[in-house]
Every structure is written in C-alpha cells, then in structure tokens.
Design an enzyme around this catalytic site. Sequence first.
Site, PDB file in Angstrom:
ATOM      1  N   THR A 163      38.274   1.761  73.593  1.00  0.00           N
ATOM      2  CA  THR A 163      37.333   2.136  74.656  1.00  0.00           C
ATOM      3  C   THR A 163      36.451   3.275  74.155  1.00  0.00           C
ATOM      4  O   THR A 163      36.950   4.300  73.707  1.00  0.00           O
ATOM      5  CB  THR A 163      38.076   2.584  75.922  1.00  0.00           C
ATOM      6  OG1 THR A 163      38.912   1.513  76.379  1.00  0.00           O
ATOM      7  CG2 THR A 163      37.098   2.957  77.015  1.00  0.00           C
ATOM      8  N   LYS A 178      35.543  -1.940  74.450  1.00  0.00           N
ATOM      9  CA  LYS A 178      34.817  -1.799  75.709  1.00  0.00           C
ATOM     10  C   LYS A 178      33.979  -0.533  75.620  1.00  0.00           C
ATOM     11  O   LYS A 178      34.500   0.537  75.307  1.00  0.00           O
ATOM     12  CB  LYS A 178      35.766  -1.721  76.905  1.00  0.00           C
ATOM     13  CG  LYS A 178      35.010  -1.549  78.222  1.00  0.00           C
ATOM     14  CD  LYS A 178      35.861  -1.868  79.436  1.00  0.00           C
ATOM     15  CE  LYS A 178      36.851  -0.792  79.759  1.00  0.00           C
ATOM     16  NZ  LYS A 178      37.538  -1.062  81.054  1.00  0.00           N
ATOM     17  N   LYS A 183      31.382   2.105  77.508  1.00  0.00           N
ATOM     18  CA  LYS A 183      30.882   2.596  78.783  1.00  0.00           C
ATOM     19  C   LYS A 183      29.363   2.711  78.743  1.00  0.00           C
ATOM     20  O   LYS A 183      28.792   3.233  77.765  1.00  0.00           O
ATOM     21  CB  LYS A 183      31.493   3.955  79.116  1.00  0.00           C
ATOM     22  CG  LYS A 183      32.982   3.890  79.428  1.00  0.00           C
ATOM     23  CD  LYS A 183      33.242   3.175  80.741  1.00  0.00           C
ATOM     24  CE  LYS A 183      34.714   3.171  81.094  1.00  0.00           C
ATOM     25  NZ  LYS A 183      34.980   2.546  82.410  1.00  0.00           N
ATOM     26  N   ASN A 229      30.622   0.459  85.605  1.00  0.00           N
ATOM     27  CA  ASN A 229      31.249   1.113  86.768  1.00  0.00           C
ATOM     28  C   ASN A 229      30.327   1.127  87.991  1.00  0.00           C
ATOM     29  O   ASN A 229      30.278   2.102  88.738  1.00  0.00           O
ATOM     30  CB  ASN A 229      31.673   2.547  86.441  1.00  0.00           C
ATOM     31  CG  ASN A 229      32.875   2.595  85.517  1.00  0.00           C
ATOM     32  OD1 ASN A 229      32.784   3.114  84.398  1.00  0.00           O
ATOM     33  ND2 ASN A 229      34.002   2.057  85.928  1.00  0.00           N
ATOM     34  N   GLU A 254      31.218  -5.514  82.824  1.00  0.00           N
ATOM     35  CA  GLU A 254      32.157  -5.167  83.878  1.00  0.00           C
ATOM     36  C   GLU A 254      31.443  -4.366  84.976  1.00  0.00           C
ATOM     37  O   GLU A 254      30.804  -3.354  84.688  1.00  0.00           O
ATOM     38  CB  GLU A 254      33.294  -4.348  83.265  1.00  0.00           C
ATOM     39  CG  GLU A 254      34.428  -4.036  84.190  1.00  0.00           C
ATOM     40  CD  GLU A 254      35.579  -3.373  83.450  1.00  0.00           C
ATOM     41  OE1 GLU A 254      36.226  -2.492  84.050  1.00  0.00           O
ATOM     42  OE2 GLU A 254      35.830  -3.733  82.276  1.00  0.00           O
ATOM     43  N   ASP A 301      35.479  -5.292  88.858  1.00  0.00           N
ATOM     44  CA  ASP A 301      36.559  -4.311  88.779  1.00  0.00           C
ATOM     45  C   ASP A 301      36.676  -3.576  90.110  1.00  0.00           C
ATOM     46  O   ASP A 301      37.527  -3.887  90.940  1.00  0.00           O
ATOM     47  CB  ASP A 301      36.293  -3.338  87.633  1.00  0.00           C
ATOM     48  CG  ASP A 301      37.363  -2.251  87.520  1.00  0.00           C
ATOM     49  OD1 ASP A 301      38.408  -2.345  88.184  1.00  0.00           O
ATOM     50  OD2 ASP A 301      37.160  -1.285  86.755  1.00  0.00           O
ATOM     51  N   LYS A 310      43.791  -3.751  87.661  1.00  0.00           N
ATOM     52  CA  LYS A 310      44.649  -2.593  87.416  1.00  0.00           C
ATOM     53  C   LYS A 310      45.805  -2.673  88.399  1.00  0.00           C
ATOM     54  O   LYS A 310      45.592  -2.831  89.611  1.00  0.00           O
ATOM     55  CB  LYS A 310      43.869  -1.293  87.591  1.00  0.00           C
ATOM     56  CG  LYS A 310      42.697  -1.126  86.616  1.00  0.00           C
ATOM     57  CD  LYS A 310      41.918   0.136  86.951  1.00  0.00           C
ATOM     58  CE  LYS A 310      40.838   0.424  85.904  1.00  0.00           C
ATOM     59  NZ  LYS A 310      39.772  -0.582  85.895  1.00  0.00           N
TER      60      LYS A 310
END
Length: 314
Positions: free
Chosen positions: A64, A87, A89, A121, A145, A173, A197
Amino acid sequence: MRVRFRGVLEREALLVRGPAGWGEFCPFMEYDDVEASAWLASAIEAAWQGFPAPLRDSVPVNATVPAVGPGEVEGVLSRFGEVHAVKVKVAERGQVLADDVARVAEVRALLPDAGIKVDANGGWGVDGALEALEALEQFDLQYVEQPVADIPGLRTVRSELRRRGTRVLVAADESVRRQDDPLLVAREDAADLLVIKAPPLGGVRRALDLIERAGLPAVISSALDTSVGIRAGAALAAALPDLPYACGLATVSLMAGDVTEASLVPQEGKLPVRDVEVSDRKLRQFAASPERTLWWLERLERTHAALEASRQER
C-alpha cells in the site's frame, strides 16, 4: 505510522483477551458509538469465539502506497518485501490529479509487472473521477476503489466507464461498510467487486455471509490494524472460496510499532494465516496515556451498550 496514512500519524487500538485469543477494537475516531458497535462485535468474535476453519494457509497481499510524492514511493515499497500487487492512494485532500499521476507512474516504473489498483476513499466527484481514471488508465489499473462517496455516484461512474470502453473496474468500500444496508451496492449494480473489512461488518462470520449474499467478488482489506486486527482479516480471506485479487492486509508494514514481537507481515507477497502472540513488553512500550486509556474505556462501555441494544432489537 511511518508516513501519514488516511490523515493519521498515530493509530490507537484497544485490545481484549478472551478464551479464544485476542481481539482488537479500533474504530476510527469519527465513528459514533452505534457505528463502532460492529467493530466491538468483531473483537468479541475473535477473542471469545475464534475464527472459521481456513481453506488456505496463506493469502496474497498487496503493498500500500500512501499519498506520498514520487520520490518516496520506492522507500515505501521497500518495506513490503517481494511485491506482486500495489494499492495506491489517490484523491488526497490538498493534492491535485498531477500528484496522483506522478505517484502511480512511479509505482508502474518500479514494478512493471505488478497489479495496480487505486483507492480514492470517495474523494472525487463523478466528473473528477472520470477525468482521473482517463488519465490513470494508461497504467493498466485492475480497479478503482470507492472513486466517489455515494452509491448513485458509483453507479454513474461504472456505467460511464463501460460506455467509454474503459477497462477499469469499480470497487465499493465505504459504500459497503458505512451503510445500513451493505447489500444495496450489489442490488443497485453500482460496483464490480466489494472491498470487505471484517471489523466494520461485525466480524468474520458476518462478513462471509454478506459476501455470499452479495454475489460479487471480494477483496479483503484492513483498517490500519495492529497484527491482532490483521489476524481477523487473514481469517476472513482464508475462509473465502475465491480470492481473485491480492488482499490489502499488509498495512502493518506502514507502522513504526506493533503489539507483538512477530508482526503479521507478508513473506514473498503472501501473508501467513496464523495466530498472533501479544507481547507484554510491547504493550508496556506503546501503552496509551492515562487520559487516552480512560477515553477508550468510556468509549468501550458506551459502545457495548449500543451493541447490546442492537442485539435486543433483532
């Protein structure tokens, strides 16, 4: 944390020990008691019930990369050992699309054969997401995502990507774990896969049930957990019949400390599925201040009351 991640430089967690082992209660600070109660249910499952029988003894994981500059990418990746998937961000507040492109470009240059996915996000609007994904498509992304914050926006982005012939898949997510109805994403045809999660869904068994009912491929991820929390994620991933993508369970590598002498970190791109032995020395080393300890114990009491109330309603 070694670097700022999701706006966090220091992560706090409350550990509980029961007859089956250790559980972790670490909802983010902005979560209210009702939302945090699912995280407590997950900790109780781990400590008092244990986990379902695994179908595999290790799970593939991705590195990440936080929203760092391209010059820091190699240093971040070096902490993960052998890397087959990453992944990255994106859509960080205070940054622009050029920052995202430079970061992803550096990852692709360093790892030309790795699977790359990006995580916004929910930080883009629909138009911003489409513009960004058009710019990032050149790096052969597996999926994006949570490009936008809500389910209607996800559906619009996914539909428009298909119309344009863009190969990037859309993963949900926050729209799964922060919804009263986590199956709404699947019913609305708003995502190609789910990022799951265990803690915010109430534990491993409830997450397995959700995945089965949703009927979509799942990627198992973490929420900046210690190795105790990562153990629950590994248990979930190990119990799934299919794992089409690498899991986001290598985030202990982003931390400057842990609660065990033998952190749950990847080996050759895979995370072993094993129990975690919590260290008394580490607990003393990273103990919270008396004020923060009291804050967490009071939160625990309130959250437990919310959990009991929700169980009585059912």
